[in-house]
Design a protein around this motif. Sequence first.
Motif, mmCIF file in Angstrom:
data_model
loop_
_atom_site.group_PDB
_atom_site.id
_atom_site.type_symbol
_atom_site.label_atom_id
_atom_site.label_comp_id
_atom_site.label_asym_id
_atom_site.label_seq_id
_atom_site.Cartn_x
_atom_site.Cartn_y
_atom_site.Cartn_z
ATOM 1 N N GLY A 323 0.803 -1.210 0.000
ATOM 2 C CA GLY A 323 0.000 0.000 0.000
ATOM 3 C C GLY A 323 0.836 1.260 0.000
ATOM 4 N N GLY A 327 -1.252 3.944 -5.098
ATOM 5 C CA GLY A 327 -2.108 5.117 -4.939
ATOM 6 C C GLY A 327 -2.242 5.863 -6.253
ATOM 7 N N THR A 337 -10.488 -0.421 -10.837
ATOM 8 C CA THR A 337 -10.938 0.311 -9.652
ATOM 9 C C THR A 337 -12.412 0.034 -9.361
ATOM 10 N N TYR A 395 -8.892 2.021 -1.223
ATOM 11 C CA TYR A 395 -8.401 3.368 -0.933
ATOM 12 C C TYR A 395 -6.897 3.481 -1.163
ATOM 13 N N PHE A 396 -6.127 2.577 -0.555
ATOM 14 C CA PHE A 396 -4.674 2.699 -0.656
ATOM 15 C C PHE A 396 -4.142 2.208 -1.997
ATOM 16 N N PHE A 399 -6.553 5.161 -4.615
ATOM 17 C CA PHE A 399 -6.752 6.566 -4.270
ATOM 18 C C PHE A 399 -5.595 7.015 -3.372
ATOM 19 N N ALA A 400 -5.884 7.489 -2.183
ATOM 20 C CA ALA A 400 -4.845 7.948 -1.248
ATOM 21 C C ALA A 400 -3.897 8.907 -1.957
ATOM 22 N N HIS A 401 -2.607 8.782 -1.680
ATOM 23 C CA HIS A 401 -1.629 9.665 -2.323
ATOM 24 C C HIS A 401 -1.353 9.183 -3.752
ATOM 25 N N ASP A 402 -0.928 10.078 -4.583
ATOM 26 C CA ASP A 402 -0.608 9.727 -5.969
ATOM 27 C C ASP A 402 0.824 9.196 -6.020
ATOM 28 N N SER A 403 0.954 7.910 -6.344
ATOM 29 C CA SER A 403 2.276 7.286 -6.390
ATOM 30 C C SER A 403 3.042 7.626 -7.656
#
Length: 567
Positions: A323, A327, A337, A395-396, A399-403
Amino acid sequence: MWMLEIPPFVPFFLCGFLAAITRGKLRAVIMLAIPVLSGIHLWMMPEGEFLHFNFLGFELMPYRVDKLSLMFGYVFHIAALMAIIYSLHVRDTVQQVASVLYAGSALGAVFAGDLLTLFIFWELLAFTSVFLVFARRSDRAYAAGMRYLIIQVLSGVILLAGAIFYAGSEGTLLFDYIGLNGVAGWLIFIAFGIKCAFPFFHNWLTDAYPEATVTGTVFLSAFTTKVAVYSFARAYPGTDLLIYIGATMACFPIFFAVIENDLRRVLAYSLINQVGFMVVGIGIGTALAINGAVSHAFNDIIFKGLLFMSMGAVLYMTGRINGSDLGGLYKTMPKTTILCIVGAASISAFPLFSGFVSKSMVMSAALETNHDWVWLMLLFASAGVFHHAGIKIPYFAFFAHDSGIRASDPPLNMTLAMTMAAALCVAIGVYPAALYSLLPFDTGYNPYDATHVLAQTQLLFFSALAFVWLNLMKLYPPELPSTNLDVEWTYRRAFPWVWSKIVLISSTVYQLVARDLLSKIGKGFNYLARKNDDRLSGLLSRDHPAGSMVLWVVVILAAYLILSLFH
């Protein structure tokens, strides 16, 4: 009509043979055709007992068909078809042969009418499935696969011992209700429990499944634990101990899943959590509870398979599964998704999704039988599964932060398999009567009454609110590269230490006792020999081969005489 009596495992074993000797499109066609044709054959199969014969004075029944076995037989065919479609892009003979043999072994187990046949397929499940872990071809996969195989074979050995005791005490090997009566019942119970991932016996699952191949994990999630659930439903319905074991299984994986970084390992813990609901239902043992356990096993195979497929697609397209490394994938993997969110809604028991129509049966049965504390534990587990599988996974990953990763959706075959699973999740949730018609009992249960819908909606709402609050306050466990220690750490560390001490003690005893004893006996013979004949002395010397043999014979005879005095 004799063709109707062919057990379902036979076409899958034939498919395994054909897959081994064919290549390319021909192999793909064969692998797709077998679960379809075998499923049609099973649908036409009447209930009854087939293939009776005697072995060493015991009646064996390798093929028995009733509502309970048919329920699992249907879903195993569906799971095999979806997993095969998902793996069509694979060009690995080992994986493809092992996967269909594994599915066939699961079918052989659920249609087995006696304990000897069950044992044979029980062990075949272990030996066929382990290649799906080895096929990853990494050191971690090999080590995890070996541990997995040892535990699975141990389960089979205990099952065989229990079957032998059962045959001796009951005079039969037929696989029906057993119960916790005597040594046989407990041995078989433990064997089933190991394969069901009972607490303290569960690490073979969380260790091996995340190390398997992308497609292998989808097969693994469908069969092994569900065969154990079926076996408990057959042999131990209404066993109170299962209620509390199942409630523990439903709760404890939540704590590990929330802090786990590897998203496939999160799903492995989630699998144990869902099996806990099934075990509780079997332990309660009422018609409603058994229906709930069996239907939840049916649904779990589909929605857990969907979640493993979606995370497998992420791993396949990005090469990452932690995770902390993912993201923002919703931008370039929109289909995956959406399909993952359908699986998350299903496992979280959202109304109009499959998990809702089966999980609520088990919880209703707990209330009806006055297991209020167990119901509260299941309520906590329901909120927990929404956190770690319903929210954390999508979510992880997406979504969450953009990797910064910009991977596309997976190949068409993988997307098609996920779409099939998602469609079934919605169809069963919207029209549960189709699923209920396959269940062992007719209870007239209606999941969509106001109480069930309102209670579940409130639970989901406040769980989501708690996640948002914890996340905003930076209190939710962050996704960090880490290694979490589970129960397996104790025996992986303790067993080598214990074994080294055993070896040390044994060596010390030999040094202090055995070697000294032999030396004294040798000196005694030498003394006697000198009194008589120097040639005999040389013959009986410890350094002479014949002398060593004589010394050992004397020691053995002396030990026998000493033991006979205490007989």
